[in-house]
Write an enzyme that holds these catalytic residues in place. Structure first.
Site, short mmCIF file in Angstrom:
data_model
loop_
_atom_site.label_atom_id
_atom_site.label_comp_id
_atom_site.label_asym_id
_atom_site.label_seq_id
_atom_site.Cartn_x
_atom_site.Cartn_y
_atom_site.Cartn_z
N HIS A 147 0.87 -1.18 0.00
CA HIS A 147 0.00 0.00 0.00
C HIS A 147 0.92 1.23 0.00
O HIS A 147 2.04 1.18 0.51
CB HIS A 147 -0.83 -0.04 1.30
CG HIS A 147 -1.91 0.99 1.38
ND1 HIS A 147 -1.66 2.28 1.80
CD2 HIS A 147 -3.24 0.93 1.13
CE1 HIS A 147 -2.79 2.96 1.80
NE2 HIS A 147 -3.76 2.17 1.40
N ASP A 224 2.86 -4.68 7.99
CA ASP A 224 1.66 -3.87 7.86
C ASP A 224 0.48 -4.84 7.94
O ASP A 224 0.21 -5.58 6.98
CB ASP A 224 1.72 -3.12 6.53
CG ASP A 224 0.39 -2.52 6.11
OD1 ASP A 224 -0.63 -2.75 6.79
OD2 ASP A 224 0.37 -1.82 5.08
N GLN A 227 -4.71 -5.41 6.73
CA GLN A 227 -5.69 -6.32 6.13
C GLN A 227 -5.62 -7.72 6.73
O GLN A 227 -6.31 -8.63 6.26
CB GLN A 227 -5.47 -6.40 4.61
CG GLN A 227 -5.59 -5.08 3.90
CD GLN A 227 -7.02 -4.53 3.87
OE1 GLN A 227 -7.98 -5.25 4.16
NE2 GLN A 227 -7.16 -3.26 3.56
N LYS A 250 -10.58 -0.71 9.95
CA LYS A 250 -10.71 -1.87 9.04
C LYS A 250 -11.07 -3.13 9.83
O LYS A 250 -11.40 -4.15 9.24
CB LYS A 250 -9.41 -2.09 8.28
CG LYS A 250 -9.11 -0.96 7.29
CD LYS A 250 -7.85 -1.25 6.53
CE LYS A 250 -7.31 -0.02 5.84
NZ LYS A 250 -8.08 0.37 4.65
N CYS A 388 -4.78 2.48 -3.70
CA CYS A 388 -3.55 3.00 -3.08
C CYS A 388 -2.41 2.00 -3.23
O CYS A 388 -1.60 1.83 -2.31
CB CYS A 388 -3.76 3.36 -1.61
SG CYS A 388 -4.98 4.63 -1.37
N1 PLP Z 1 -1.91 -0.81 4.54
C1 PLP Z 1 -2.84 -1.53 3.93
C2 PLP Z 1 -2.53 -2.91 3.47
C3 PLP Z 1 -4.10 -0.99 3.71
O1 PLP Z 1 -5.05 -1.70 3.10
C4 PLP Z 1 -4.37 0.32 4.14
C5 PLP Z 1 -5.67 0.95 3.86
O2 PLP Z 1 -6.29 0.67 2.86
C6 PLP Z 1 -3.36 1.02 4.80
C7 PLP Z 1 -2.15 0.43 4.98
C8 PLP Z 1 -3.58 2.40 5.33
O3 PLP Z 1 -4.48 2.34 6.38
P1 PLP Z 1 -5.05 3.66 7.06
O4 PLP Z 1 -5.62 4.48 5.95
O5 PLP Z 1 -6.08 3.16 8.00
O6 PLP Z 1 -3.92 4.34 7.74
#
Ligand code: PLP
Length: 430
Positions: A147, A224, A227, A250, A388
């Protein structure tokens, strides 16, 4: 647009075979659905089919109620007040830290830092740990499936320090090849940061093996988990990663709150990320001494009600059981994959052998945004775009995909509705 369209044919045997749940854990999905008030909504008069939980998940009543109750009954600033309300809010806030630690397997609640979400957690590590440990000529390693929030903070750091960002490739299924990854782990690699589960592809990375490869070379690992946490049991101590990050929103919790896990010995030696109230022990104009973690990294008034409601969220998920959530979603994913694979002109993007319930796809001759708009009028919420994760789109040679993402409250009938609506899209564009 609203006449009934037949679901694409899939024999009942094929449906049954679509991956049966494993293990004994089961989930009463109808009871779960009743917990989520948004699932009773009917956009355009059609029952909501919510297939966009990877972007942000719906909230159970108990979480909504906790946040409201906090503001009604025990709200004040935390850690600072001597009065009744402040003491109550502080106890609830620190309880939420303990619950969050337990939920992701952190052995010490002081290893949990409340942040706004995954993005802030990664930026915190890049700014604090990264600035201290990455220098000119060093390398930070990520993968192609990150992401943007696990790309850009490292690019900023590398630009500032004269370091290099290395990127592990992915294969046509959307998997990192471990031997390719290993080749990129070198003498100058100061950190390996990877997504646990890809939001654009659904791939579950073999993080145990990845961590073992990195640790064999003394490379710390950030995962990270944005998900992963909503869909499967996570145990950070068992994984032995140095850092783990996730977002509350999420995982069926509030937005504006998330958690960064860091091994305590690392957090203790890391400099502050932001300066301000709460993160200090003493302040004078000559010298400021910083508080110990986690306070050192929580400058200013935090998202008090959000953190407390995150505590309720993890209680809720634990009561259902993450094994049961995983088994339910795995079954749905098998069912949904079989349905979509059967659709003429549809190509799934992301066919890893280990996946969560993300069905990302493109359709011949129809732009993903048009598909999203038509599905919307059927009451079906999906995400369209690059999610993203533009480098993933580049890797697969598509500008965007349609992404249907599953969660604990989804049911097979919703996937049938998705398939029927896609058949309608095809007819419209034939
Ligand atoms: N990392 C992953 C894999 C994501 O799917 C997302 C959000 O879509 C993020 C990071 C960023 O999360 P946040 O917008 O809650 O900071």
């Amino acid at each position: 647009m609203s006449e009934p369209v037949k679901s694409p044919a899939l024999s009942s045997e094929a449906r049954q075979e679509a991956r049966a749940p494993q293990g004994g854990a089961t989930l009463d999905v109808e009871a779960v659905r009743r917990d989520f008030p948004a699932l009773a909504l009917a956009p355009y008069g059609k029952p909501l089919v919510y297939l966009d939980s990877a972007a942000s998940a719906q909230k159970p009543e108990v979480v909504i109620e906790t946040e409201a109750r906090c503001y009604r009954e025990f709200y004040a600033n935390v850690h600072r007040g001597v009065h009744y309300l402040s003491a109550k809010a502080t106890v609830a806030y620190e309880d939420a830290r303990r619950k969050t630690a337990r939920f992701i397997g952190a052995r010490n609640p002081n290893e949990i830092i409340f942040v706004r979400g995954t993005t802030e957690g990664i930026n915190l590590v890049a700014s604090s740990y990264g600035r201290r440990h990455v220098g000119a000529g060093d390398e930070v390693l990520i993968t192609t499936m990150e992401h943007h929030s696990n790309i850009v903070p490292w690019q900023l750091l590398c630009e500032e320090k004269g370091a290099t960002l290395k990127v592990a490739p992915i294969n046509d299924r959307g998997e990192v090849e471990l031997d390719e990854l290993e080749k990129l782990m070198g003498q100058r690699t100061r950190l390996f940061a990877t997504v646990h589960v890809s939001n654009a592809l659904g791939t579950i990375n073999p993080v145990r093996e990845m961590i073992a490869l990195a640790h064999a070379r003394g490379i710390p690992v950030l995962l990270d988990g944005a998900q992963a946490v909503p869909h499967m049991p996570v145990d950070v101590a068992e994984l032995d990663c140095e850092f783990y990050v996730f977002s509350g929103h999420k995982a069926f919790g509030p937005s504006g709150i998330g958690a960064l896990y860091g091994k305590l010995e690392l957090l203790q030696e890391m400099p502050p990320y932001q300066g301000g109230g709460e993160m200090i022990r003493t302040v004078s104009f000559e010298k400021t001494e910083y508080a110990d973690p986690p306070a050192r990294f929580e400058a200013g008034t935090p998202n008090i009600a959000g953190a407390i409601a995150l505590g309720t969220t993890v209680d809720y998920l634990e009561a259902i059981g993450m094994d049961a959530v995983w088994a339910h979603e795995e079954n749905l994913l098998g069912y949904g994959t079989a349905l979509l694979e059967n659709q003429p002109g549809l190509r799934l993007i992301g066919t890893a052998r280990e996946k969560v319930g993300v069905l990302s796809f493109v359709m011949d001759g129809v732009h993903p945004h048009d598909i999203g708009t038509i599905l919307d009028r059927e009451g079906i919420a999906v995400r369209t775009g690059h999610h993203c994760a533009q480098p993933v789109m580049d890797r697969f040679g598509v500008p965007a995909t349609v992404r249907a993402s599953l969660a604990l409250y989804n049911i097979r009938e919703e996937l049938d509705q998705l398939a029927a609506a896609l058949a309608k899209v095809r007819e419209l564009f034939a």
